[in-house]
Scaffold this active site. Structure first.
Site, short mmCIF file in Angstrom:
data_model
loop_
_atom_site.label_atom_id
_atom_site.label_comp_id
_atom_site.label_asym_id
_atom_site.label_seq_id
_atom_site.Cartn_x
_atom_site.Cartn_y
_atom_site.Cartn_z
N ASN A 189 0.81 -1.23 0.00
CA ASN A 189 0.00 0.00 0.00
C ASN A 189 0.84 1.28 0.00
O ASN A 189 0.47 2.28 -0.61
CB ASN A 189 -1.01 -0.01 1.15
CG ASN A 189 -0.36 -0.01 2.51
OD1 ASN A 189 0.66 -0.67 2.73
ND2 ASN A 189 -0.92 0.74 3.42
N GLU B 7 3.41 -5.46 12.35
CA GLU B 7 2.49 -4.33 12.13
C GLU B 7 1.39 -4.83 11.22
O GLU B 7 1.63 -5.06 10.04
CB GLU B 7 3.23 -3.16 11.47
CG GLU B 7 4.39 -2.60 12.27
CD GLU B 7 3.96 -1.97 13.58
OE1 GLU B 7 2.78 -1.57 13.70
OE2 GLU B 7 4.79 -1.90 14.49
N CYS C 278 -3.35 1.59 6.31
CA CYS C 278 -3.77 0.82 7.49
C CYS C 278 -4.38 1.72 8.54
O CYS C 278 -5.10 1.26 9.42
CB CYS C 278 -2.58 0.07 8.06
SG CYS C 278 -1.20 1.17 8.40
N GLU D 218 7.16 0.42 16.05
CA GLU D 218 8.23 0.96 15.22
C GLU D 218 8.38 2.44 15.54
O GLU D 218 7.66 2.98 16.37
CB GLU D 218 7.86 0.78 13.74
CG GLU D 218 7.70 -0.67 13.33
CD GLU D 218 7.48 -0.85 11.84
OE1 GLU D 218 6.81 0.00 11.22
OE2 GLU D 218 8.00 -1.85 11.30
#
Ligand code: NAD
Length: 486
Positions: free
Chosen positions: A156, A254, A288, A467
């Protein structure tokens, strides 16, 4: 250096560009035109084996290189990305379908920001020491490179997320085996060229292409790859965790989201309305962090629906190369079909389509491309599949709530917990909600306002670990405590 895209992309292993050992390739398709325009290696465990050998060979040099050396080379990579912004942005758009203005303004700039941020970060990265009083002892903590690590990223935000993992891994002194999504590999392939030009020593970064099953799993299973940083679907994350956990690999996952956008009637309406299209449909809803469940205080529901629909209808879906296209193509035929099926399912579940809901047929160059109208659906309860499962496309639902408690209940009513945005001018209410919404990332009166120093990641089925900033540098280092008595 010019960044040409050959018909056959190659792996970047040990500083060389080489084809897959099996000779197998996958088709690369421009989703805006449905044309096949390159072939990407479908690598397997044999390619991963030579990549790991190359990384092991490079490791002693890179892990002991001075921090200044790593700082200088990573900054050089950032400079070269900036120098080639136009070519990279065009490559990203042709591969992913996102508007060219978006690739230029966000994706490619963020890729160079990632390198610059972690190049600088490593210069300031410090560890702790503890003086143990009464024992004449001092403890100091080393944070050493882990060794060879694996980075796997989705389609994405191709170069943006690929570099978000690679940059801290390299800055911390690791050698990397990295796999971009097989759906959007082109800019990662070009990054190999850039790294070579920037003087990154051979074998420090190895970019291997292929699908999840043959190439991705070979990375996860390789015993010499000691840590895995993965961004992608919850389904793949589950599979990866099941393979990596018994090998005691360090894991950062993630994963997916089903994020609530919580709108109270007392919010700053002009500001909220300015952001709501982007937070719902940015990048064709394929971020996301997009808010796919919009929760609205009941007394403002009809007014919100009216404004939001007007705004949405004014955002043209079109050829990603044209400046006025606010929305581009969906990334692939398979994903286009998935999103269209989700819209059908929403109708079967009793939802009504407020606007959108159909594929967009363009003329000319993009006549065969995969385009979908931004779609708003209402009339569905929190437990239906449409409000439970990630769609990851330009589709949002509207749900009304009466009280703060009900808003919270709806917000937390999924297995996901990645991000939420809260819109209200009542600061106490905003903070109460922020404390209780089950998400790793909360935005109050804004959305996707990023500071790269902040911890980034989700709770529940949205992932494990964080992260960003020091969290990323900590993830990519092994901790060792040393105690000295004097
Ligand atoms: P995906 O899980 O299908 O693939 C992601 C990457 O993992 C690809 O490179 C793929 O080849 C690889 N892969 C797939 N199966 C694998 C396996 N068994 N072993 C090793 N590698 C494997 O996801 P996608 O469709 O590319 O991306 C969309 C998903 O990513 C959505 O669910 C979205 O929410 C999520 N995402 C999450 C974040 C976040 O920060 N939490 C950011 C972006 C995207």
């Amino acid at each position: 250096m010019t960044l040409e895209i050959p018909y056959h992309l190659e792996n970047y292993i040990g500083g060389n560009f080489i084809g897959p050992l099996s000779g197998q390739f996958l088709e690369g398709i421009n989703p805006a035109t449905a044309e096949i325009y390159y072939q990407v290696p479908n690598s397997n465990e044999k390619d991963i084996e030579i990549a790991v050998n190359a990384a092991q060979k490079a490791l002693p040099g890179w892990s002991t290189a001075s921090t200044e050396t790593r700082f200088r080379i990573l900054n050089k990579i950032a400079d070269l990305i900036d120098e080639h912004l136009e070519e990279l942005a065009l490559a990203e758009t042709n591969d992913n379908g996102k508007p060219l203005w978006l690739s230029k303004q966000v994706d490619i700039r963020r890729a160079s920001d990632n390198f610059r941020f972690f190049a600088t970060g490593i210069m300031h990265f410090a560890s702790e020491s503890h003086s143990t009083t009464g024992q004449d002892a001092i403890n100091y903590t080393l944070r050493q490179p882990i060794g060879v690590v694996g980075c796997i990223s989705p389609w994405n935000l191709p170069l943006y997320l690929f570099t978000w993992k690679i940059a801290p891994a390299l800055a911390a002194g690791n050698c990397v085996i990295a796999k971009p999504s097989e759906v959007t590999p082109v800019t990662s392939f070009l990054l190999g060229r850039i790294c070579k030009e920037a003087g990154l020593p051979d074998g420090v970064l190895n970019i291997v292409h292929g699908d999840g099953q043959s190439c991705g799993e070979a990375i996860i299973k390789h015993p010499l790859i000691k840590a895995i940083s993965f961004t992608g679907s919850t389904r793949a994350g589950e599979r990866i965790a099941s393979i990596a956990a018994p090998m005691f690999k360090k894991l950062s996952l993630e994963l997916g989201g089903k994020n609530p956008t919580i709108i109270f009637a007392d919010c700053d309406w002009p500001k909220m309305l300015k952001e709501i299209f982007r937070s719902s449909f940015g990048n064709q809803g394929q971020i996301c962090l997009c808010g796919s469940r919009i929760l609205i205080e009941k007394k403002a529901y009809e007014e919100f629906k009216k404004y939001f629909t007007e705004i949405t209808k004014k955002q043209p879906v079109g050829d990603p190369l044209l400046d006025h296209s606010k929305q581009g193509a969906i990334v692939s035929k398979a994903h286009f079909e998935k999103v269209m099926n989700c819209i059908e399912l929403a109708k079967q579940e009793g939802g009504s389509v407020v606007c959108g809901g159909k594929a967009v047929k363009l003329e000319g160059r993009c006549a065969n491309g995969y385009f979908i109208e931004p779609t708003i659906i209402e009339g569905l309860g929190p437990n239906c599949k449409t409000n439970q499962e990630e769609i990851f496309g330009p589709v949002v639902t509207l749900q009304p709530f009466e009280t703060e408690e009900e808003a919270l209940q709806l917000a937390n009513a999924t297995h996901y917990g990645l991000a939420a945005s809260i819109w209200t001018q009542d600061i106490s209410k905003a903070n109460r909600m922020a404390a209780n919404v089950q998400s790793g990332i909360i935005w109050i009166n804004c959305w996707l306002l990023r500071d790269l120093r902040t911890p980034f990641g989700g709770m529940k089925n949205s992932g494990v670990g964080r992260e960003g900033g020091w969290e990323a540098l900590k993830f990519f280092t092994e901790i060792k405590n040393v105690c000295i008595q004097y």
